[in-house]
Write a protein that holds these residues in place. Structure first.
Motif, PDB file in Angstrom:
ATOM      1  N   GLY A  22      29.356   5.931 -42.923  1.00  0.00           N
ATOM      2  CA  GLY A  22      30.035   4.654 -43.109  1.00  0.00           C
ATOM      3  C   GLY A  22      31.416   4.657 -42.502  1.00  0.00           C
ATOM      4  O   GLY A  22      31.741   5.506 -41.656  1.00  0.00           O
ATOM      5  N   PHE A  23      32.256   3.721 -42.973  1.00  0.00           N
ATOM      6  CA  PHE A  23      33.571   3.517 -42.362  1.00  0.00           C
ATOM      7  C   PHE A  23      34.641   3.324 -43.426  1.00  0.00           C
ATOM      8  O   PHE A  23      34.461   2.570 -44.383  1.00  0.00           O
ATOM      9  N   PHE A  24      35.758   4.027 -43.243  1.00  0.00           N
ATOM     10  CA  PHE A  24      36.973   3.699 -43.975  1.00  0.00           C
ATOM     11  C   PHE A  24      37.684   2.583 -43.206  1.00  0.00           C
ATOM     12  O   PHE A  24      37.751   2.599 -41.982  1.00  0.00           O
ATOM     13  N   TYR A  25      38.240   1.636 -43.942  1.00  0.00           N
ATOM     14  CA  TYR A  25      39.043   0.600 -43.305  1.00  0.00           C
ATOM     15  C   TYR A  25      39.983   0.035 -44.355  1.00  0.00           C
ATOM     16  O   TYR A  25      39.908   0.383 -45.542  1.00  0.00           O
ATOM     17  N   PHE A  37      39.548   1.282 -38.217  1.00  0.00           N
ATOM     18  CA  PHE A  37      38.219   1.594 -38.741  1.00  0.00           C
ATOM     19  C   PHE A  37      37.908   3.044 -38.388  1.00  0.00           C
ATOM     20  O   PHE A  37      37.916   3.420 -37.217  1.00  0.00           O
ATOM     21  N   LEU A  38      37.629   3.849 -39.406  1.00  0.00           N
ATOM     22  CA  LEU A  38      37.425   5.274 -39.199  1.00  0.00           C
ATOM     23  C   LEU A  38      36.004   5.650 -39.584  1.00  0.00           C
ATOM     24  O   LEU A  38      35.644   5.602 -40.773  1.00  0.00           O
ATOM     25  N   PRO A  39      35.153   6.019 -38.612  1.00  0.00           N
ATOM     26  CA  PRO A  39      33.776   6.439 -38.932  1.00  0.00           C
ATOM     27  C   PRO A  39      33.770   7.762 -39.672  1.00  0.00           C
ATOM     28  O   PRO A  39      34.557   8.668 -39.363  1.00  0.00           O
ATOM     29  N   TYR A  40      32.870   7.885 -40.656  1.00  0.00           N
ATOM     30  CA  TYR A  40      32.858   9.065 -41.515  1.00  0.00           C
ATOM     31  C   TYR A  40      31.434   9.560 -41.735  1.00  0.00           C
ATOM     32  O   TYR A  40      30.517   8.773 -41.998  1.00  0.00           O
ATOM     33  N   GLY A  41      31.253  10.878 -41.611  1.00  0.00           N
ATOM     34  CA  GLY A  41      30.019  11.552 -41.991  1.00  0.00           C
ATOM     35  C   GLY A  41      30.375  12.713 -42.884  1.00  0.00           C
ATOM     36  O   GLY A  41      31.327  13.450 -42.593  1.00  0.00           O
ATOM     37  N   VAL A  96      35.035  -3.110 -30.883  1.00  0.00           N
ATOM     38  CA  VAL A  96      34.104  -1.988 -30.980  1.00  0.00           C
ATOM     39  C   VAL A  96      34.791  -0.911 -31.803  1.00  0.00           C
ATOM     40  O   VAL A  96      35.883  -0.460 -31.451  1.00  0.00           O
ATOM     41  N   ILE A  97      34.174  -0.501 -32.919  1.00  0.00           N
ATOM     42  CA  ILE A  97      34.839   0.443 -33.814  1.00  0.00           C
ATOM     43  C   ILE A  97      34.241   1.845 -33.763  1.00  0.00           C
ATOM     44  O   ILE A  97      34.884   2.810 -34.187  1.00  0.00           O
ATOM     45  N   SER A  98      33.006   1.983 -33.250  1.00  0.00           N
ATOM     46  CA  SER A  98      32.420   3.321 -33.210  1.00  0.00           C
ATOM     47  C   SER A  98      31.145   3.323 -32.378  1.00  0.00           C
ATOM     48  O   SER A  98      30.504   2.286 -32.191  1.00  0.00           O
ATOM     49  N   PHE A  99      30.798   4.509 -31.904  1.00  0.00           N
ATOM     50  CA  PHE A  99      29.474   4.798 -31.366  1.00  0.00           C
ATOM     51  C   PHE A  99      28.772   5.704 -32.370  1.00  0.00           C
ATOM     52  O   PHE A  99      29.410   6.524 -33.031  1.00  0.00           O
TER      53      PHE A  99
END
Length: 387
Positions: A59-62, A372-376, A319-322
């Protein structure tokens, strides 16, 4: 027995050795490994082994910004599926109590936070934490930290359990006497780095090339190099000592637009921009095929009409992530800040959820814009043990 070993040499490997090998391959390949045999399926599904394996994008932190609310800035997390309760509590309540906390970067399951101390509004700590395990370490601030706008995190768990923090010290933070700033351009003056292995900051390395990095330029760390999109259509790269390694020009685009971020997917660098097509404005996707010579190849083009429908001409988007393992892009667009994914292989879009009016994308000051920070998740227990 000898015949069995000759026909299946992998049977000679212990589970610990095998999971260490598989932990260094991409997530998609890990899933395929479960189909090899019953033994592989069972040990890859075991909780103790699963902690060491790469995880998918969760998901994403925002954050949201509302002038009429206190506090004005609120932090959120949304699942990449758009369904269910958030995987992570965005308050990060397991951390020590600070007067305020800002998530600056996320890299392979670790977060870099800037935490302001309640005793003095001008002093701070950096905190690197793992939300999946609720482990954290404090990184001491430098004499520039309270003025630095851009700090990023570098971490590659397949290479080392140690992380690096990068401070990009611009002209405003570097000069002690502001009267010396006749015309401040925000150009980068020096880079300092912190290694969790040494536990100290390097002396700042001077940057002699004119480079200016936007506050919310997304950090991309791979092959032990930090990549950041910069003004004037270029990507600046830095090693873990803080040396400027190279300047990579991005593709020439016909439309003037804010600085576009770079992204990494399956070990390659990607860039998106707006181009023209017979159907009007389009989003183009480029991949850096030749790293040494900075040669980009156009990978995909999709019209704004296909992405956003009839109101595409008036649609702000980012565009916030791939996706790290698939040819999939994540985009936020429109008045309701709708989060969607677009699959480049099947050319289909999927609406995930609406993030609401509080998200800010364009036409405002940097501190109000939404990163927007993608997180796994990363289930390794320690932040910095081993080599």
């Amino acid at each position: 027995m000898e015949r069995a070993l000759m026909s299946d040499p992998m049977s000679m490997l212990t589970d610990d050795i095998l999971v260490d090998i598989i932990s260094r391959v991409p997530y998609k390949s890990t899933c395929c490994c479960k189909c090899v045999s019953t033994r592989w399926r069972d040990f890859l599904s075991h909780p103790d082994h699963r902690k060491k394996l790469p995880q998918p994008l969760a998901g994403f932190f925002y954050q949201g910004y509302n002038r009429d609310r206190f506090p004005k800035i609120a932090r959120y997390f949304t699942n990449a599926s758009g369904e269910g309760d958030p995987l992570v509590d965005p308050s990060l309540s397991f951390l020590p109590r600070y007067s305020s906390l800002e998530i600056l970067d996320c890299c392979n399951g670790l977060l870099l936070c800037r935490c302001w101390k309640p005793t003095d509004p001008k002093t701070l700590d950096y905190v690197v934490c793992n939300p999946a395990t609720e482990k954290w370490v404090v990184v001491p601030a430098t004499e520039w930290s309270n003025k630095v706008s851009v700090a990023r995190l570098g971490f590659e768990p397949a290479v080392s359990s140690h992380f690096h923090v990068f401070e990009f010290i611009d002209e405003k933070a570097w000069v002690t006497d502001e009267s010396e700033l006749n015309e401040w351009t925000g150009s980068l003056e020096a880079v300092a780095t912190y290694s969790s292995k040494s536990g100290v900051w390097t002396n700042p390395i001077a940057v002699t090339t004119i480079v200016s990095i936007p506050t919310h330029s997304k950090g991309v760390f791979f092959n032990s190099i930090m990549h950041l999109a910069a003004f004037d259509d270029m990507v600046a790269t830095f090693d873990v000592q803080g040396n400027l390694q190279s300047i990579i020009d991005t593709p020439d685009l016909p439309y003037d637009s804010p600085v576009n971020d770079v992204f990494v997917s399956r070990g390659q660098l990607y860039f998106t921009g707006i181009t023209r097509s017979e159907f009007g404005p389009s989003m183009s996707v480029w991949v850096l095929e030749d790293y040494d010579f900075g040669e980009w190849t156009l990978k995909h083009t999709v019209s704004h009409f296909a992405l956003f429908g009839t109101n595409y001409s008036a649609c702000n988007y980012k565009v916030i992530s791939f996706h790290p393992e698939h040819d999939m892009i994540f985009v936020v667009y429109g008045e309701e800040n709708t989060l969607m994914s677009y699959d480049m292989d099947c050319k289909k879009r999927h609406i995930i959820c609406q993030l609401g009016h509080d998200c800010q994308l364009e036409d405002i000051s940097d501190e109000e814009k939404t990163p927007f920070l993608p997180y796994g998740p990363l289930y390794t227990e320690s932040l910095a043990d081993g080599t």
